[in-house]
Design a protein around this motif. Structure first.
Motif, PDB file in Angstrom:
ATOM      1  N   VAL B  25      28.580 -34.920 -12.083  1.00  0.00           N
ATOM      2  CA  VAL B  25      28.803 -35.006 -10.648  1.00  0.00           C
ATOM      3  C   VAL B  25      27.733 -34.155  -9.977  1.00  0.00           C
ATOM      4  O   VAL B  25      27.660 -32.945 -10.185  1.00  0.00           O
ATOM      5  N   TYR B  26      26.902 -34.819  -9.216  1.00  0.00           N
ATOM      6  CA  TYR B  26      25.739 -34.161  -8.634  1.00  0.00           C
ATOM      7  C   TYR B  26      25.931 -33.942  -7.139  1.00  0.00           C
ATOM      8  O   TYR B  26      26.082 -34.885  -6.373  1.00  0.00           O
ATOM      9  N   GLU B  27      25.979 -32.676  -6.756  1.00  0.00           N
ATOM     10  CA  GLU B  27      26.010 -32.350  -5.325  1.00  0.00           C
ATOM     11  C   GLU B  27      24.608 -31.999  -4.857  1.00  0.00           C
ATOM     12  O   GLU B  27      24.121 -32.463  -3.839  1.00  0.00           O
ATOM     13  N   PHE B  43      38.964 -35.061  -9.072  1.00  0.00           N
ATOM     14  CA  PHE B  43      37.890 -34.073  -9.029  1.00  0.00           C
ATOM     15  C   PHE B  43      37.909 -33.425  -7.659  1.00  0.00           C
ATOM     16  O   PHE B  43      38.041 -34.106  -6.632  1.00  0.00           O
ATOM     17  N   ASN B  45      36.087 -30.631  -5.043  1.00  0.00           N
ATOM     18  CA  ASN B  45      35.051 -29.669  -4.701  1.00  0.00           C
ATOM     19  C   ASN B  45      35.135 -29.388  -3.214  1.00  0.00           C
ATOM     20  O   ASN B  45      36.114 -29.767  -2.558  1.00  0.00           O
ATOM     21  N   HIS B  52      39.344 -40.249  -9.685  1.00  0.00           N
ATOM     22  CA  HIS B  52      38.551 -40.888 -10.750  1.00  0.00           C
ATOM     23  C   HIS B  52      38.682 -42.405 -10.695  1.00  0.00           C
ATOM     24  O   HIS B  52      37.747 -43.125 -11.014  1.00  0.00           O
ATOM     25  N   TRP B  55      36.083 -44.204  -9.117  1.00  0.00           N
ATOM     26  CA  TRP B  55      34.775 -44.160  -9.778  1.00  0.00           C
ATOM     27  C   TRP B  55      34.632 -45.262 -10.814  1.00  0.00           C
ATOM     28  O   TRP B  55      33.542 -45.797 -11.037  1.00  0.00           O
ATOM     29  N   LYS B  63      26.945 -43.335  -5.246  1.00  0.00           N
ATOM     30  CA  LYS B  63      27.302 -42.278  -4.308  1.00  0.00           C
ATOM     31  C   LYS B  63      28.775 -42.489  -3.958  1.00  0.00           C
ATOM     32  O   LYS B  63      29.187 -43.600  -3.614  1.00  0.00           O
ATOM     33  N   VAL B  72      29.091 -37.123  -3.236  1.00  0.00           N
ATOM     34  CA  VAL B  72      28.411 -36.685  -4.455  1.00  0.00           C
ATOM     35  C   VAL B  72      27.845 -37.931  -5.140  1.00  0.00           C
ATOM     36  O   VAL B  72      28.213 -39.053  -4.797  1.00  0.00           O
ATOM     37  N   HIS B  73      26.957 -37.716  -6.097  1.00  0.00           N
ATOM     38  CA  HIS B  73      26.452 -38.813  -6.913  1.00  0.00           C
ATOM     39  C   HIS B  73      26.974 -38.666  -8.336  1.00  0.00           C
ATOM     40  O   HIS B  73      27.128 -37.550  -8.830  1.00  0.00           O
ATOM     41  N   LEU B  74      27.229 -39.791  -8.955  1.00  0.00           N
ATOM     42  CA  LEU B  74      27.759 -39.789 -10.316  1.00  0.00           C
ATOM     43  C   LEU B  74      26.656 -40.229 -11.276  1.00  0.00           C
ATOM     44  O   LEU B  74      26.247 -41.386 -11.260  1.00  0.00           O
TER      45      LEU B  74
END
Ligand SMILES: C[S@@+](CC[C@H](N)C(=O)[O-])C[C@H]1O[C@@H](n2cnc3c(N)ncnc32)[C@H](O)[C@@H]1O
Lengths: 540, 353
Positions: B25-27, B43, B45, B52, B55, B63, B72-74
């Motif tokens: 998981v990219y912030e 998830f 944040n 999930h 996703w 995104k 966020v990006h997965l």
């Protein structure tokens, strides 16, 4: 633990092998191919490389001249003779500088007056067929001031004389790293000033590893393609693309000793074709959605296309002709399909491919994207034939010249002459089949590496990133920072990628000796820049 | 399992996220987290809650938006990303050192590599990825819990088939005898690597390389001594680092309050767009005036040359405010202020033939 793994790494140089010759402890690095006629020249002395055939990589040889003929003679154990182990000898001599046995018959003089042997004497010895060692021994024996020298300078003097009268040649297995390092020293322009640590970093940033499909656009003579090829080891595919009519050479790949499977994994395709095919594939997906059924159908189609790998195969298996006789195969192919100019084909392809109608799109496209034909040439044939006999892998005619140049021999080292080519095994860099292009178009590449300093980074990246599958990384190399900064800015603004990073590697080598460790006095101030990132989906 | 690239050799389009997948998981570059997707899982944040279930079925690289509106990006995991998200149980190796080690040790599919200690498995992961699918990594650490935790990690990221972690005091006992002459490369990240060198020499095939990573020069010194008195040659010691740059648009003032214009010195002109080297196209262009009407409408509009800039005026509305009067705009790159000044020295040698 069982050690059943058979290492695939070649341990001995064979007839036809590409080798890296490290002369006098790195004073000179030279690539050569081992043929009966290959020769090496050091100073005025020339000898054949025949003695290297069958010898293990890492072996050290001494060039010995006797009675007008010189030969390479294998040294018994490397640990004493290798120069980079100078350090070791220095450590020992430092520690035992009072130890007489360390001196006795090895000591030498570097003072002309103390040397009673004249250069005429030495010439005469040479004419009489004295070996390098005999000359060195004579120099030692005739030296007066030797005993007064410190162990360190004795050693240094010995080394100097040895390099001159009995040069050492270390046989190395070429690797992408050593190719990069050798070129960086010798002809950095040819590799776009890309230093070995930058090259190494690029492999990580682009997540280069087995079982991936990697797109490379480079003008570094094949350095990037070579590094990628080495990492894939035949697992996966490499597409070295090009945008010019004449394929830019990737000859450095051939400095590696690739097994057949690995050589066949290196393919080439014109950029236009890749882009056209990808656009078509994506359109087909847009229209049909990305349903599971659709994917299965595609997979089905793909796997049928995939099967013919590693053998020459026609439309059906019974047509298959195992391609043991390359020239014959090419003749057959050439007569079937008219010769076409590659650029024409490409243009046509781009125009013809229209929005996909249905799942058969790939097949339609397949017949439209035709590889160009070329007059038959043994070297241009690969055993990995595609599904369609009409599609040949022959190189465009102009390539043959380009490919005929033995980069290693002619350019890296004008003195090591390789005659002819290693004719065994397939050559890396065959044209991709339509099946390959179809596969790449449908699943996207899993990495992209660009190293074409002559091109505008953003222009290239903008066009190439869509060829990647989503979440795949890319890396762009440039010796210049500014174009990468601009490209990064654009990528950010256009939300095409994340994890963008403009990086400049730094690398410094050290001398390590007791009480005398310090960085090398000379270092490379720049090894280039990389811009890396990860492609994201655009379905926002 | 998780490493898509080690799995299906033929993917069908973008890889889709499935139940059980590991993803990153990219912030932001500094905010990343490894998450294993599970049906019904959540998830959390600063952007709120993510289900999930939302996703699953999306392609990697998607995104996704949280309940509070942030996104966020997965991402599909890779050794590089893993190094940035793994749990630190020890000091770890980072991308630059890792890259250099892989290149110098010539790790490639089929290689048998030995390593000690395992630590947090940062390097091990990269080694395994490089040696797969036919090679193997034998990693040794004397710390039981660390070894176990590393095994769990390798399982989670789908590389356990390529890595064997063994609890062993390598400094005390060396590497196991059965490895004699079987190993293609050895990597050491130990407090006293010199103690292991004789055993490394036995394990390595002829001409195969070893690398030792040590933060201190004193360690390097002793290691080099050990290497030179054992069957090694080609000793070389390196230090590698990276400098990263951030880039942005910057406006540079051209008005220094002088009325008198110096007409003597003319600006050197760049080549006209047609003949210019492509990468010069975005070169700074002086903007004489700015007015609201000239605002460019699209952020996506491509700047293709000097003329374009002059006509359309500067790009604005990029969150950096209006372009000041009497200024010119350039894209600049500046080194990020914080950087690693030292990680360790990398010493390489090859076993003599
Ligand atoms: C700095 S960590 C290695 C980090 C690892 N390279 C990475 O990238 O994650 C050093 C490891 O060596 C282990 N170690 C220390 N002494 C050891 C010994 N005598 N035998 C085996 N392992 C040892 C420690 O337990 C520790 O986990």
């Amino acid at each position: 633990m069982s050690m059943t793994n058979k290492s695939s790494i070649q341990s001995c140089a064979e007839f036809g092998s590409s080798v890296l010759l490290d002369i006098n402890d790195g004073d000179r690095m030279t690539f050569a191919r081992l043929h009966s006629t290959s020769t090496l020249k050091i100073g005025n002395t020339k000898c054949t490389l025949e003695a290297l055939v069958g010898q293990p990589f890492g072996a050290v040889f001494e060039m010995q001249s006797e009675r007008n003929s010189s030969k390479l003679v294998r040294m018994p154990n490397v640990s004493d003779v290798n120069g980079r182990n100078e350090k070791r000898q220095q450590i020992e001599t430092d520690q035992d500088s009072e130890d007489v046995k360390d001196r006795d018959n090895r000591a030498l003089v570097d003072d002309n007056k103390a040397q009673t042997l004249s250069s005429d004497d030495i010439d005469r010895m040479k004419r009489d067929g004295a070996s390098g060692k005999e000359i060195i021994d004579a120099l030692v024996a005739n030296s007066a001031s030797f005993e007064t020298k410190t162990a360190f300078s004795q050693e240094k003097y010995m080394k100097k004389k040895q390099k001159k009268y009995a040069p050492r040649v270390l046989l190395r297995r070429p690797s992408a790293r050593s190719i990069c390092e050798a070129y960086f020293v010798k002809d950095p322009r040819k590799i776009g000033f890309c230093r070995m640590d930058t090259l190494a970093l690029m492999m990580s940033l682009a997540n280069v590893g087995p079982n991936s499909d990697i797109l490379v656009l480079e003008s570094l003579g094949g350095l990037i393609t070579a590094a990628v090829t080495e990492r894939l080891g035949g697992h996966g595919s490499i597409c070295s693309t090009y945008y010019t009519t004449k394929r830019p050479p990737i000859d450095m790949v051939r400095l590696l000793n690739l097994d057949d499977a690995t050589a066949l994994s290196v393919l080439r395709a014109p950029l236009e074709k890749l882009v056209a095919a990808r656009q078509s594939a994506l359109r087909s997906k847009d229209q049909n959605g990305v349903g599971v059924a659709e994917r299965e159908a595609l997979a089905q189609a793909l796997s049928t296309l995939e099967e013919p790998k590693n053998s020459t195969i026609g439309q059906n298996a019974t047509d298959a002709v195992v391609n043991d006789s390359p020239s014959m195969a090419v003749e057959a192919l050439s007569t079937e399909t008219p010769v076409t100019e590659s650029m024409d084909v490409d243009k046509e392809t781009t125009n013809i491919i229209s929005p996909a109608q249905n799942t058969t799109d790939g097949v339609v496209e397949d017949s439209q994207i035709k590889d160009m034909e070329a007059p038959s040439t043994e070297m241009s044939v690969k055993q990995n034939m595609d599904l369609d006999q009409k599609t040949s892998h022959s190189l465009p005619a102009e390539d043959r010249e380009e490919d005929a140049c033995e980069l290693g021999d002619k350019e890296a080292n004008p003195t090591a002459v390789g005659e002819g080519k290693a004719s065994k095994g397939p050559r890396p860099g065959n044209e991709a089949t339509s099946a390959d292009i179809f596969k790449w178009a449908n699943q996207g590449f899993s990495s992209l590496l660009v190293a074409a300093p002559e091109l505008d980074a953003w222009t290239v990246v903008k066009q190439l990133i869509p060829l990647l599958s989503s979440s795949s990384p890319f890396v762009i190399y440039s010796p210049y920072q500014q174009p990468l900064a601009e490209c990064m800015f654009q990528l950010q603004k256009n939300n095409m990628a994340i994890a963008l990073q403009l990086t400049e590697p730094w690398c410094r080598e050290y001398q390590v000796l007791p009480l005398r460790s310090h960085p090398h006095m000379q270092m490379s101030a720049t090894g280039g820049f990389t811009l890396s990132g990860i492609r994201i989906t655009n379905c926002v | 399992m998780i490493w898509p690239l080690l799995e299906d050799t033929i993917r069908k389009g973008d890889k889709l996220i499935q139940d059980g997948d590991l993803l990153i998981v990219y912030e932001s570059h500094k905010q990343m987290k490894a998450v294993t997707v599970s049906k019904g899982g959540e998830f959390q944040n600063r952007y709120g809650l993510f289900a999930h279930n939302d996703w699953i079925g999306k392609p990697f690289g998607s995104k996704v938006t949280g309940k509070k509106g942030g996104f966020v990006h997965l991402l599909a995991p890779s050794p590089q990303l893993w190094t940035l998200v793994l749990t630190h149980r020890t000091q770890i190796l980072y991308i630059m050192d890792i890259s250099f080690v892989l290149a110098y040790l010539e790790v490639r599919p089929g290689c048998v590599v030995m390593e000690s200690g395992t630590g947090s498995g940062s390097l091990t992961t990269a080694l395994a990825r490089a040696a797969a699918p036919t090679g193997h990594i034998y990693s040794f650490d004397f710390h039981e819990q660390r070894a176990e935790a590393a095994r769990k990690d390798f399982e989670r990221i789908g590389l356990s088939n390529f890595i064997t972690v063994t609890v062993r005091d390598t400094q005390g006992e060396g590497f196991p005898e059965e490895f004699a002459n079987e190993v293609d490369a050895v990597f050491l990240d130990l407090p006293q690597p010199w103690l292991v060198i004789p055993s490394v020499a036995k394990s390595l095939r002829a001409d195969s390389p070893v690398c030792s990573f040590s933060p201190c020069m004193e360690q390097v010194q002793r290691t080099c001594e050990a290497l030179t008195t054992t069957e090694f040659r080609d000793l070389r010691t390196f230090e590698v680092l990276v400098r990263t740059y951030e880039t942005h648009e910057e406006y540079f003032g051209t008005d220094i309050g002088l009325d008198i214009v110096n007409n003597e010195i003319e600006d050197a002109t760049l080549h006209t767009p047609g003949s210019s080297p492509p990468h010069k196209r975005l070169c700074p262009t002086e903007m004489k005036t700015t007015s609201a009407e000239e605002k460019t409408t699209s952020n996506k509009s491509e700047v293709s040359g000097k003329d374009n800039w002059m006509k359309k005026g500067p790009k604005k509305g990029r969150g950096r405010g209006e372009q000041p009067q009497g200024s010119k705009c350039s894209i600049v790159a500046r080194p990020e202020a914080e950087a690693k000044g030292h990680t360790g020295y990398l010493t390489f040698a090859r076993r003599a033939v």
